[in-house]
Design a protein around this motif. Structure first.
Motif: not given
Length: 240
Positions: A140-148, A155-156
């Protein structure tokens, strides 16, 4: 006269018997088509019915409509013996899923996690469901999705989604709005940041991309089933 009467009566009885003995007319067999998409380490052998042998994957094979028996083998080891539905005049796609050597083979279709009934999101956004099949990670894990995204003049980095308590079952779908580059085109590059559920320490970061339509600024699909595979990458199981 009586002899003629008995003769006619006997003929009528005979015709009545022959008429009743014909039974129901034989119906023509109806056929449908199946495809098997292979998400296994490879080498799965399929026997349909009693003796029809196939090697996965299968793109377009015809079978009699209704419930058909299929057996799935790894070399001489029987993995699954099951009935699968064939629809007349239609093509039905099944997925063979065995993410690593320790997992059992699973056969499913687009009803998995309600994928077939999931509605398309608004233009400019996508829906994603996640699962974790990487054996080097906790169950069991937590998953975040990031992008720019482009916020002048540069680009941030932004976080566009977070999935909590991700297991080997696919999560609920989340709507994600991809970033935009300097030309206002959708950014298709993302990063998974996988964290420990308790300590919140980062366990792994995984970059991945979603394909774009050919000669288009838009992503190729709107709804995705993604999973972290056993090589520490991201695999698209289904998309539409």
């Amino acid at each position: 006269m009586r002899i003629i009467f008995y003769f006619i009566f006997s003929v009528l009885i005979l015709f009545s018997f022959l008429s009743c003995s014909k039974g129901e007319p034989v119906k023509d067999l109806l056929f449908g088509k199946l495809a098997f998409i292979d998400f296994t380490p490879g080498g799965i052998r399929i026997i349909a019915g009693s003796a029809n042998k196939f090697s996965a994957p299968i793109e377009d094979a015809s079978f009699v409509s209704g419930e058909n028996r299929f057996r799935f083998y790894d070399k001489d080891i029987l993995l699954i013996d099951t009935l699968l539905r064939v629809e007349a005049y239609k093509k039905h796609t099944y997925f063979m899923f065995k993410p690593n050597a320790d997992k059992t083979l699973r056969i499913f279709d687009e009803t998995l996690n309600g994928f077939d009934k999931e509605t398309l999101p608004d233009t400019g956004s996508v829906k994603i469901s996640m699962a974790n099949y990487f054996s080097a990670l906790p169950n069991k894990v937590d998953i975040a999705i990031t992008t720019n995204t482009y916020q002048p003049p540069i680009l941030q980095l932004i976080q566009v989604a977070e999935f909590l308590n991700v297991t080997q079952s696919f999560s609920q779908f989340k709507v994600i709005i991809p970033g935009k580059d300097q030309l206002l085109q959708e950014v298709n590059s993302f990063t998974l940041i996988i964290k420990d559920v308790v300590s919140k320490n980062v366990l792994k970061t995984i970059p991945f991309t979603l394909p774009k339509k050919i000669n288009s600024k838009e992503l190729a699909s709107d709804v995705y089933l993604l999973y972290v595979n056993d090589q520490g990458g991201v695999t698209t199981l289904m998309s539409k």
